[in-house]
Motif scaffolding. Structure first.
Motif: not given
Length: 148
Positions: A7-27
């Protein structure tokens, strides 16, 4: 199983993906070529899936201490003297408290207790009187690992 680690791994990977997606969308999105955004999102999703799969495989590995015990422990056997069911588990197993009479070659026999998740199909292997293979830590005889 290592449900909390998964569960911790899924949460960490998902949080990292959301950050990468936000950087991609925003910049980075404004610098993409016309008509390639869908392919880039597909690539990001594929990277997320691959990272999630690799992370879950890594999280499901036995701990370092368990791997070390499996490699360097003393092999012996144990006779189940009592098996007390404690609870059902999420993957249809049964958490069971096993009272064991342990025998390690070259050592005196002794008793020990281990709480073990027994798979539903293996319940008949852990009945009183059954013999199971164990690995025992040579430095701490109370540390026991049941071998499948």
């Amino acid at each position: 199983m290592f449900h909390d680690r998964i569960v911790r791994t899924v949460l960490a990977v998902t949080a990292g993906y959301v950050i990468v997606l936000a950087v991609w969308l925003g910049w980075l999105y404004r610098y993409t070529e016309e008509g390639t955004a869908a392919y880039q999102i597909g690539g990001l999703l594929a990277a997320y899936g691959a990272t999630l799969g690799a992370g879950m495989m890594w999280a499901n590995r036995p701990s370092h201490a368990d791997r070390k015990l499996a490699k360097h422990g003393m092999e012996g056997w144990a006779t189940v003297t009592s098996a007390q069911p404690l609870a059902r588990t999420a993957d249809h197993g049964q958490l069971t408290a096993l009272q064991l009479q342990l025998v390690v070659p070259g050592e005196e026999s002794y008793t020990g207790r281990v709480v073990y998740e027994v798979a539903e199909e293996d319940l008949d292997r852990f009945v009183p009187g059954a013999t199971v293979t164990v690995m025992v830590d040579p430095k701490n005889r109370a540390r026991i690992m049941l071998c499948p």
